[in-house]
Motif scaffolding. Structure first.
Motif, PDB file in Angstrom:
ATOM      1  N   VAL A  65      40.556  28.400  70.476  1.00  0.00           N
ATOM      2  CA  VAL A  65      39.569  27.472  70.167  1.00  0.00           C
ATOM      3  C   VAL A  65      38.560  27.557  71.336  1.00  0.00           C
ATOM      4  N   SER A  66      39.061  27.556  72.399  1.00  0.00           N
ATOM      5  CA  SER A  66      38.268  27.571  73.759  1.00  0.00           C
ATOM      6  C   SER A  66      37.523  28.940  73.979  1.00  0.00           C
ATOM      7  N   VAL A  67      38.135  30.008  73.482  1.00  0.00           N
ATOM      8  CA  VAL A  67      37.522  31.326  73.716  1.00  0.00           C
ATOM      9  C   VAL A  67      36.592  31.551  72.598  1.00  0.00           C
ATOM     10  N   TRP A  68      36.721  31.158  71.190  1.00  0.00           N
ATOM     11  CA  TRP A  68      36.039  31.533  70.410  1.00  0.00           C
ATOM     12  C   TRP A  68      35.859  30.111  69.453  1.00  0.00           C
ATOM     13  N   PRO A  69      34.816  29.102  69.876  1.00  0.00           N
ATOM     14  CA  PRO A  69      34.713  27.947  69.207  1.00  0.00           C
ATOM     15  C   PRO A  69      33.819  28.119  67.969  1.00  0.00           C
ATOM     16  N   SER A  70      33.004  29.083  67.779  1.00  0.00           N
ATOM     17  CA  SER A  70      31.989  29.292  66.670  1.00  0.00           C
ATOM     18  C   SER A  70      32.879  29.769  65.596  1.00  0.00           C
ATOM     19  N   LEU A  71      34.241  30.286  65.805  1.00  0.00           N
ATOM     20  CA  LEU A  71      35.322  30.677  64.672  1.00  0.00           C
ATOM     21  C   LEU A  71      35.660  29.605  63.802  1.00  0.00           C
ATOM     22  N   PHE A  72      35.431  28.287  64.385  1.00  0.00           N
ATOM     23  CA  PHE A  72      35.921  26.985  63.894  1.00  0.00           C
ATOM     24  C   PHE A  72      34.920  26.139  63.409  1.00  0.00           C
ATOM     25  N   THR A  73      33.829  26.400  63.978  1.00  0.00           N
ATOM     26  CA  THR A  73      32.563  25.537  63.484  1.00  0.00           C
ATOM     27  C   THR A  73      31.283  26.319  63.525  1.00  0.00           C
ATOM     28  N   ALA A  74      30.404  25.922  62.498  1.00  0.00           N
ATOM     29  CA  ALA A  74      29.140  26.566  62.460  1.00  0.00           C
ATOM     30  C   ALA A  74      27.880  25.962  62.995  1.00  0.00           C
ATOM     31  N   VAL A  75      28.409  24.623  63.594  1.00  0.00           N
ATOM     32  CA  VAL A  75      27.393  23.896  64.185  1.00  0.00           C
ATOM     33  C   VAL A  75      27.230  24.037  65.732  1.00  0.00           C
ATOM     34  N   ASP A  76      26.273  24.206  66.160  1.00  0.00           N
ATOM     35  CA  ASP A  76      26.171  24.653  67.869  1.00  0.00           C
ATOM     36  C   ASP A  76      26.211  23.158  68.521  1.00  0.00           C
ATOM     37  N   ALA A  77      27.201  22.920  69.467  1.00  0.00           N
ATOM     38  CA  ALA A  77      27.538  21.828  69.868  1.00  0.00           C
ATOM     39  C   ALA A  77      26.144  21.375  71.136  1.00  0.00           C
ATOM     40  N   TYR A  78      25.855  22.400  71.355  1.00  0.00           N
ATOM     41  CA  TYR A  78      24.665  22.226  72.552  1.00  0.00           C
ATOM     42  C   TYR A  78      23.426  22.204  71.964  1.00  0.00           C
ATOM     43  N   ALA A  79      23.062  22.405  70.663  1.00  0.00           N
ATOM     44  CA  ALA A  79      21.901  22.083  70.077  1.00  0.00           C
ATOM     45  C   ALA A  79      21.385  20.663  70.050  1.00  0.00           C
ATOM     46  N   GLY A 102      23.854  11.237  67.486  1.00  0.00           N
ATOM     47  CA  GLY A 102      23.881  11.902  66.157  1.00  0.00           C
ATOM     48  C   GLY A 102      24.581  13.167  66.072  1.00  0.00           C
ATOM     49  N   CYS A 103      25.051  13.490  67.218  1.00  0.00           N
ATOM     50  CA  CYS A 103      25.783  14.796  67.492  1.00  0.00           C
ATOM     51  C   CYS A 103      27.180  14.859  66.452  1.00  0.00           C
ATOM     52  N   ASP A 104      27.383  15.978  66.138  1.00  0.00           N
ATOM     53  CA  ASP A 104      28.769  16.025  65.305  1.00  0.00           C
ATOM     54  C   ASP A 104      30.000  15.988  66.258  1.00  0.00           C
ATOM     55  N   VAL A 105      30.746  15.251  65.964  1.00  0.00           N
ATOM     56  CA  VAL A 105      31.961  15.009  66.786  1.00  0.00           C
ATOM     57  C   VAL A 105      32.826  16.036  66.540  1.00  0.00           C
ATOM     58  N   TYR A 106      33.110  16.625  65.575  1.00  0.00           N
ATOM     59  CA  TYR A 106      34.134  17.739  65.179  1.00  0.00           C
ATOM     60  C   TYR A 106      33.464  18.863  66.275  1.00  0.00           C
ATOM     61  N   ALA A 107      32.306  19.226  65.971  1.00  0.00           N
ATOM     62  CA  ALA A 107      31.564  20.487  66.809  1.00  0.00           C
ATOM     63  C   ALA A 107      32.037  20.364  68.542  1.00  0.00           C
ATOM     64  N   ARG A 108      31.415  19.035  68.869  1.00  0.00           N
ATOM     65  CA  ARG A 108      31.669  18.614  70.163  1.00  0.00           C
ATOM     66  C   ARG A 108      33.197  18.612  70.722  1.00  0.00           C
ATOM     67  N   ALA A 112      34.491  21.303  73.405  1.00  0.00           N
ATOM     68  CA  ALA A 112      35.168  20.643  74.610  1.00  0.00           C
ATOM     69  C   ALA A 112      36.465  21.328  75.142  1.00  0.00           C
ATOM     70  N   ALA A 113      36.900  21.920  74.146  1.00  0.00           N
ATOM     71  CA  ALA A 113      38.310  22.630  74.422  1.00  0.00           C
ATOM     72  C   ALA A 113      38.128  23.515  75.556  1.00  0.00           C
ATOM     73  N   SER A 114      36.927  24.196  75.628  1.00  0.00           N
ATOM     74  CA  SER A 114      36.800  25.353  76.612  1.00  0.00           C
ATOM     75  C   SER A 114      36.983  24.857  78.222  1.00  0.00           C
ATOM     76  N   ASN A 115      36.226  23.628  78.338  1.00  0.00           N
ATOM     77  CA  ASN A 115      36.286  23.183  79.762  1.00  0.00           C
ATOM     78  C   ASN A 115      37.671  22.766  80.123  1.00  0.00           C
ATOM     79  N   SER A 116      38.459  22.238  79.316  1.00  0.00           N
ATOM     80  CA  SER A 116      39.737  21.836  79.615  1.00  0.00           C
ATOM     81  C   SER A 116      40.559  22.890  79.615  1.00  0.00           C
ATOM     82  N   ILE A 117      40.746  23.855  79.093  1.00  0.00           N
ATOM     83  CA  ILE A 117      41.596  25.160  79.213  1.00  0.00           C
ATOM     84  C   ILE A 117      41.263  25.827  80.318  1.00  0.00           C
TER      85      ILE A 117
END
Length: 315
Positions: A65-79, A102-108, A112-117
């Motif tokens: 999830v941390s390496v490839w977040p776009s594989l689990f969500t199509a929403v860009d959390a930084y948009a 109004g940001c998608d909580v799932y995408a964020r 967020a897993a990337s920074n924690s890992i």
């Protein structure tokens, strides 16, 4: 009537064939026997340990999830987010709902897993490198080297991890995953140093070290080939468990506003933003908190399993 000599020769051949086949049968299982060692036994135990298998699967999943977040969500959390979708409840369009912006909580939560890992792995790596190196030198050479390194380590060991992290990060200003990792590693390496030093002191007077020295092996060869492999086991155990602790520390620092800061995304930041509106939109806090808890629990499960496998007293 057959000659008795011929009969005797045949009996001898049969006995010889039986003896050779029995010897071959005895040699065959001997070849399959494995040399017993701490590491081989630990690997076999880990393969059969359900706690390690479950924890390892969760760790691999969170790493993916941390390496490839776009594989689990199509929403860009930084948009940019749409304020019209502020604090929407979970639905088909937003699985975990939306936050105040109004940001998608799932995408964020996924991003967020990337920074924690990164914080967990980078901090643990730096702590192991610094702690193992200094502990090995202090334990092997002793004397002035041991005294100087021990007193230097005690300076950092006396500083509480969270309090020291808050003070240093406040002075640095805006932080990210790498600065948090550096600060946590600076305060966390004395623990590994003390464990490694004690382990080296316990192993350096063993018979195999004396034999290697008598055969003419040099200091560095003895240290790297004989001392380190036998002294590193408790360090690996503590490092595996500490990885989850450092992820929790990063979330706590971010929650307090001195760790990872916007526009970066962190589970601690998400929990901090959601706490004031928990009664109105509990999903804003529950989902990132659950992701943090599962990740920390996975690393602790792996660390506990590794400890049980490497400690002969727990077998």
């Amino acid at each position: 009537m057959r000659d008795t000599t011929t009969v005797g020769d045949e009996l001898t051949e049969v006995q010889t064939a039986g003896t050779s086949s029995a010897g071959a049968a005895a040699e065959q299982p001997a070849k399959k026997e494995r040399a017993a060692s701490l590491w081989s036994d630990a690997i076999r135990d880990l393969r059969r340990n359900p706690i390690f298998l479950i924890g390892g699967a969760l760790v691999l999943f969170m790493a993916l999830v941390s390496v490839w977040p776009s594989l689990f969500t199509a929403v860009d959390a930084y948009a940019p987010c749409d304020l019209k979708n502020s604090m929407l409840k979970p639905s088909g369009d937003h699985v975990f709902g939306t936050d105040v912006q109004g940001c998608d909580v799932y995408a964020r939560s996924v991003y967020a897993a990337s920074n924690s890992i990164i914080v967990g792995i980078a901090t643990t790596t730096m702590v192991l490198l610094l702690g193992v190196t200094t502990g090995l030198l202090a334990g092997w050479f002793g004397g002035f080297v041991d005294t100087a390194l021990s007193r230097f380590a005690e300076i950092f060991f006396a500083i509480p991890l969270m309090l020291g992290g808050m003070l240093i990060m406040s002075g640095l200003g805006k932080g990210n995953a790498w600065t948090v990792s550096l600060v946590l590693a600076t305060l966390g390496w004395p623990q590994i140093f003390r464990i490694m030093r004690s382990s080296v002191l316990a192993n350096k007077h063993n018979d195999y070290v004396m034999a290697a020295r008598a055969l003419g092996a040099g200091t560095w060869r003895i240290t790297l080939r004989h001392i380190m492999p036998n002294a590193i086991a408790p360090v690996i155990v503590v490092g595996a468990i500490s990885l989850g602790v450092y992820i929790s520390a990063e979330a706590a620092l971010s929650y307090l506003g001195v760790g990872v800061q916007a526009p970066e995304i962190s589970w601690g930041l998400m929990v901090s933003d959601a706490q004031a509106r928990f009664l109105q939109a509990p999903h804003m806090l529950l989902f990132p908190a659950a992701a943090l808890s599962v990740t920390v629990l996975a690393f602790i499960m792996v660390g506990d399993a590794v400890r049980d496998a490497l400690d002969p007293k727990l077998r």
